[in-house]
Design an enzyme around this catalytic site. Structure first.
Site, PDB file in Angstrom:
ATOM      1  CG  ASP A 196       1.864  -8.674  -0.919  1.00 41.00           C
ATOM      2  OD1 ASP A 196       1.147  -8.331   0.028  1.00 41.00           O
ATOM      3  OD2 ASP A 196       3.101  -8.549  -0.924  1.00 41.00           O
ATOM      4  CE  LYS A 218     -10.693  -7.395  -1.709  1.00 41.43           C
ATOM      5  NZ  LYS A 218     -11.650  -8.330  -2.356  1.00 41.43           N
TER       6      LYS A 218
END
EC number: 2.1.1.107
Length: 410
Positions: A196, A218
């Site tokens: 994260d 992403k």
């Protein structure tokens, strides 16, 4: 004998008779390891420290409240002599020699037939260090090795097949030193790390080159929701036989959606280990000098998520009830909703003068604290450009501390 090295060996004492003579500080330090080894323990001593007495009361040690007598070491596999009575120590040592029983003496290492190494443990590995007559050096070397194994700076690859799986690791509030030693060790052993943005990013630079680091923000979402895409990535890499670490900020189960990931892994039959982390709800206020509880000020604290505004149909928070509490309210993920939160709390009885502190980027080099009141917090947060991640503390504890409030923009 003193000119030769001691021969190191690991004693398997489970179910075997071990006699400890003396119930003082030495016994207090040594007994827990003997208990953990499963030894059949007999303590012989007229008195004992409170901690040793507690072990006897718990049934971990059989305690005979008397002095040593000849014959006490019959059938013993191992003896620890730890009294201040030199005569008794010599007599017990002589009996151990006659019985060919390994004997450790706390008062005279040269008269002993065995020495106790400085030991430490880390995830199934026992480290034992002997440096002859220098126990402090033994302890220092032991500490250095164990610390290296725990924090991953001393790598010891597994040469036997590892069971693939996923570790949900709480990385703490941001400072890389605040991750648990177990979490850091698992990071050092990982093949894949899915991280994260709020996790301790500095630790990623320490990973070996072969480790694949995936930014959770992403991951291509395609037709999936973000969380489902993360779940799928965890499952995919684990099924490929890799050791996967899901590195999260704070604690995996405190607004970290860790249980959703654990459930997804369980549905696929993938082993999952949960490593708790230090929650930002407590650690970040502490780093800013704010105790969430304080004698005579707050006897309770409540942690809520502020990502859904009061009045929103999706909200599960009883804001009117929170307004009536006298303790500390800690709001996570609430920077953009703090105006609505403050208005709601005031509308349901919370004083507009209630102190508020916003701590941005807590525990990191970029940490800053902004102080306000419920009446002014929305305007202050906007004027001071407070941005996530920030922990919001509401209550009189904000004013506790040597310097009181840090002041706007501090």
């Amino acid at each position: 004998m003193a000119d030769h090295f001691a021969y190191p060996v690991g004693l398997r004492l489970s179910g075997r008779r071990v006699v400890v003579i003396g119930g003082g500080q030495v016994a207090q330090r040594r007994l827990p390891a003997l208990i953990a080894a499963g030894a059949d323990l007999l303590l012989i001593s007229p008195s004992a420290t409170p901690s040793v007495e507690a072990m006897a009361d718990a049934g971990e040690v059989r305690w005979e409240k008397r002095r040593y007598e000849d014959g006490d070491l019959a059938d013993a596999w191992y003896v620890l002599i730890a009294t201040a009575d030199k005569e008794a120590n010599n007599a017990a040592s002589a009996e151990a020699e006659r019985n060919r029983t390994w004997c450790v003496r706390s008062d005279d290492a040269e008269a002993a037939t065995a020495w106790t190494p400085a030991t430490g443990r880390s995830e199934g590995v026992t480290v034992a260090v002997l440096t002859g007559r220098d126990p402090r050096r033994s302890a220092a070397v032991r500490d250095a090795v164990v610390e290296g194994l725990r924090d991953g700076t001393l790598t010891a690859p597994h040469h036997r097949t590892r069971t693939p799986g996923v570790a949900l690791v709480g990385g703490g509030p941001g400072d890389p030193d605040l991750i648990t030693v177990r979490g850091r060790r698992l990071l050092a052993e990982a093949d894949v790390v899915i991280a994260d943005r709020l996790g301790p990013r500095d630790l990623l630079d320490e990973l070996p080159p072969h480790v694949e680091v995936i930014d959770a923000a992403k991951i291509p979402y395609g037709r999936y929701m973000a969380q489902e895409a993360i779940n799928n990535a965890l499952i995919e890499h684990a099924k490929a036989g890799k050791a996967v670490v899901r590195l999260k900020g704070g604690d995996p189960f405190v607004f970290g959606r860790g249980m959703e990931e654990a459930e997804a892994l369980a549905a696929e039959g993938i082993p999952c280990t949960v490593v708790p982390g230090i929650s930002s709800s407590i650690s970040v206020p502490g780093a800013a000098g704010i105790p969430v509880t304080h004698r005579g000020v707050a006897h309770e604290f409540t942690v809520v998520s502020g990502h859904v505004a009061p009045g929103d149909d999706r909200s599960l928070v009883d804001w009117p009830a929170l307004a009536k509490l006298r303790g500390t309210l800690v709001v996570l993920m609430g920077v953009d909703k703090i105006g609505a939160i403050a208005e709601t709390l005031i509308a349901h009885g919370k004083s507009p003068d209630t102190p508020v502190a916003l701590v941005q980027e807590g525990t990191t080099a970029a940490q800053r604290r902004v102080d306000a009141t419920l009446a002014t917090v929305a305007e202050t947060a906007k004027a001071q450009d407070v941005r996530p991640p920030a922990v919001i503390v509401i209550g009189p504890v904000v004013n506790v501390g040597p310097g009181g409030p840090a002041g706007p923009g501090a």
